[in-house]
Write a protein that holds these residues in place. Structure first.
Motif, PDB file in Angstrom:
ATOM      1  N   VAL A  15       0.838  -1.193   0.000  1.00  0.00           N
ATOM      2  CA  VAL A  15       0.000   0.000   0.000  1.00  0.00           C
ATOM      3  C   VAL A  15       0.876   1.247   0.000  1.00  0.00           C
ATOM      4  N   GLY A  16       1.920   1.229   0.772  1.00  0.00           N
ATOM      5  CA  GLY A  16       2.823   2.371   0.835  1.00  0.00           C
ATOM      6  C   GLY A  16       3.509   2.641  -0.488  1.00  0.00           C
ATOM      7  N   MET A  17       3.885   1.597  -1.212  1.00  0.00           N
ATOM      8  CA  MET A  17       4.575   1.773  -2.486  1.00  0.00           C
ATOM      9  C   MET A  17       3.644   2.312  -3.559  1.00  0.00           C
ATOM     10  N   THR A  18       2.420   1.819  -3.605  1.00  0.00           N
ATOM     11  CA  THR A  18       1.503   2.256  -4.649  1.00  0.00           C
ATOM     12  C   THR A  18       0.955   3.650  -4.377  1.00  0.00           C
ATOM     13  N   ALA A  19       0.996   4.095  -3.150  1.00  0.00           N
ATOM     14  CA  ALA A  19       0.453   5.407  -2.814  1.00  0.00           C
ATOM     15  C   ALA A  19       1.435   6.532  -3.107  1.00  0.00           C
ATOM     16  N   CYS A  20       2.677   6.214  -3.400  1.00  0.00           N
ATOM     17  CA  CYS A  20       3.694   7.248  -3.610  1.00  0.00           C
ATOM     18  C   CYS A  20       3.797   7.594  -5.091  1.00  0.00           C
ATOM     19  N   SER A  21       2.887   8.420  -5.552  1.00  0.00           N
ATOM     20  CA  SER A  21       2.970   8.864  -6.938  1.00  0.00           C
ATOM     21  C   SER A  21       2.464  10.291  -7.057  1.00  0.00           C
ATOM     22  N   TYR A  22       2.912  10.951  -8.098  1.00  0.00           N
ATOM     23  CA  TYR A  22       2.523  12.324  -8.393  1.00  0.00           C
ATOM     24  C   TYR A  22       1.885  12.308  -9.773  1.00  0.00           C
ATOM     25  N   LYS A  23       0.693  12.871  -9.901  1.00  0.00           N
ATOM     26  CA  LYS A  23       0.000  12.900 -11.181  1.00  0.00           C
ATOM     27  C   LYS A  23      -0.427  14.332 -11.486  1.00  0.00           C
ATOM     28  N   GLN A  24      -0.284  14.703 -12.756  1.00  0.00           N
ATOM     29  CA  GLN A  24      -0.665  16.039 -13.182  1.00  0.00           C
ATOM     30  C   GLN A  24      -1.226  15.955 -14.598  1.00  0.00           C
ATOM     31  N   GLY A  25      -2.346  16.621 -14.844  1.00  0.00           N
ATOM     32  CA  GLY A  25      -2.916  16.691 -16.181  1.00  0.00           C
ATOM     33  C   GLY A  25      -4.059  15.730 -16.383  1.00  0.00           C
ATOM     34  N   THR A  26      -4.345  15.455 -17.636  1.00  0.00           N
ATOM     35  CA  THR A  26      -5.452  14.591 -18.034  1.00  0.00           C
ATOM     36  C   THR A  26      -4.900  13.388 -18.771  1.00  0.00           C
ATOM     37  N   GLU A  27      -5.081  12.204 -18.192  1.00  0.00           N
ATOM     38  CA  GLU A  27      -4.606  10.990 -18.857  1.00  0.00           C
ATOM     39  C   GLU A  27      -5.585  10.596 -19.956  1.00  0.00           C
ATOM     40  N   VAL A  28      -5.066  10.393 -21.155  1.00  0.00           N
ATOM     41  CA  VAL A  28      -5.881   9.955 -22.292  1.00  0.00           C
ATOM     42  C   VAL A  28      -5.301   8.627 -22.759  1.00  0.00           C
ATOM     43  N   ASN A  29      -5.943   7.536 -22.346  1.00  0.00           N
ATOM     44  CA  ASN A  29      -5.445   6.206 -22.720  1.00  0.00           C
ATOM     45  C   ASN A  29      -6.143   5.708 -23.986  1.00  0.00           C
ATOM     46  N   GLN A  30      -5.759   4.536 -24.456  1.00  0.00           N
ATOM     47  CA  GLN A  30      -6.286   3.985 -25.709  1.00  0.00           C
ATOM     48  C   GLN A  30      -7.794   3.732 -25.620  1.00  0.00           C
ATOM     49  N   ALA A  31      -8.280   3.325 -24.456  1.00  0.00           N
ATOM     50  CA  ALA A  31      -9.720   3.101 -24.290  1.00  0.00           C
ATOM     51  C   ALA A  31     -10.498   4.401 -24.470  1.00  0.00           C
ATOM     52  N   THR A  32      -9.942   5.494 -23.967  1.00  0.00           N
ATOM     53  CA  THR A  32     -10.576   6.796 -24.118  1.00  0.00           C
ATOM     54  C   THR A  32     -10.538   7.241 -25.576  1.00  0.00           C
ATOM     55  N   ILE A  33      -9.404   7.075 -26.224  1.00  0.00           N
ATOM     56  CA  ILE A  33      -9.265   7.465 -27.625  1.00  0.00           C
ATOM     57  C   ILE A  33     -10.268   6.728 -28.502  1.00  0.00           C
ATOM     58  N   LEU A  65      -6.390  20.642 -29.750  1.00  0.00           N
ATOM     59  CA  LEU A  65      -6.741  20.549 -28.331  1.00  0.00           C
ATOM     60  C   LEU A  65      -5.748  19.566 -27.725  1.00  0.00           C
ATOM     61  N   THR A  66      -4.825  20.057 -26.910  1.00  0.00           N
ATOM     62  CA  THR A  66      -3.753  19.204 -26.391  1.00  0.00           C
ATOM     63  C   THR A  66      -3.933  18.944 -24.904  1.00  0.00           C
ATOM     64  N   TYR A  67      -3.960  17.656 -24.568  1.00  0.00           N
ATOM     65  CA  TYR A  67      -4.073  17.207 -23.181  1.00  0.00           C
ATOM     66  C   TYR A  67      -2.741  16.598 -22.775  1.00  0.00           C
ATOM     67  N   SER A  68      -2.138  17.144 -21.733  1.00  0.00           N
ATOM     68  CA  SER A  68      -0.853  16.655 -21.231  1.00  0.00           C
ATOM     69  C   SER A  68      -1.089  15.830 -19.973  1.00  0.00           C
ATOM     70  N   TYR A  69      -0.240  14.819 -19.777  1.00  0.00           N
ATOM     71  CA  TYR A  69      -0.339  13.985 -18.578  1.00  0.00           C
ATOM     72  C   TYR A  69       1.052  13.575 -18.137  1.00  0.00           C
ATOM     73  N   THR A  70       1.321  13.751 -16.856  1.00  0.00           N
ATOM     74  CA  THR A  70       2.590  13.340 -16.267  1.00  0.00           C
ATOM     75  C   THR A  70       2.309  12.546 -14.998  1.00  0.00           C
ATOM     76  N   GLU A  71       3.012  11.439 -14.857  1.00  0.00           N
ATOM     77  CA  GLU A  71       2.901  10.610 -13.652  1.00  0.00           C
ATOM     78  C   GLU A  71       4.298  10.188 -13.229  1.00  0.00           C
ATOM     79  N   ILE A  72       4.620  10.457 -11.962  1.00  0.00           N
ATOM     80  CA  ILE A  72       5.914  10.053 -11.406  1.00  0.00           C
ATOM     81  C   ILE A  72       5.627   9.067 -10.285  1.00  0.00           C
ATOM     82  N   ASN A  73       6.160   7.863 -10.416  1.00  0.00           N
ATOM     83  CA  ASN A  73       5.971   6.819  -9.410  1.00  0.00           C
ATOM     84  C   ASN A  73       7.270   6.587  -8.658  1.00  0.00           C
ATOM     85  N   SER A  74       7.137   6.271  -7.389  1.00  0.00           N
ATOM     86  CA  SER A  74       8.324   6.071  -6.559  1.00  0.00           C
ATOM     87  C   SER A  74       9.167   4.884  -7.019  1.00  0.00           C
TER      88      SER A  74
END
Length: 113
Positions: A15-33, A65-74
């Motif tokens: 739980v501690g490992m998965t909770a350590c992340s930073y997310k910014q923006g709008t994630e647009v994955n293949q399912a959304t596309i 229309l540009t959607y940026s997404y950044t995710e940093i995981n520990s």
């Protein structure tokens, strides 16, 4: 008893490992596309589904229309990507371009990438 304690500690660590992340923006994955169709989907429908894009630019008669997404995981597996929806002068989707992001203005993001 040892197995129970080990199981609890392992669970807490997971739980501690998965909770350590930073997310910014709008994630647009293949399912959304896949929900959007070139030649049919409108600009209003894209914005309604994803929210206001981080960046809007015009290129002649087209609008990007540009959607940026950044995710940093520990533990690694970082993401820095952008998805641009190109709509024509009538506001109808012309193309979708997915690529690497620019890291934004955040020095933390640039250092992690």
């Amino acid at each position: 008893m040892k197995k129970l304690v080990l199981g609890i500690l392992l669970g807490m660590a997971t739980v501690g490992m998965t909770a350590c992340s930073y997310k910014q923006g709008t994630e647009v994955n293949q399912a959304t596309i896949s929900k959007f169709q070139v030649g049919k989907t409108t600009k209003d429908k894209i914005i309604s589904a994803l929210g206001v894009p981080q960046k809007m630019t015009a290129d002649g008669t087209d609008q990007w229309l540009t959607y940026s997404y950044t995710e940093i995981n520990s533990l690694g597996g970082n993401k820095d990507e952008s998805t641009a929806f190109i709509v024509n002068k009538d506001g109808v989707l012309k193309n979708i371009v997915k690529g690497k992001g620019d890291g934004g203005d955040n020095p933390l993001i640039k250092a992690a990438m």
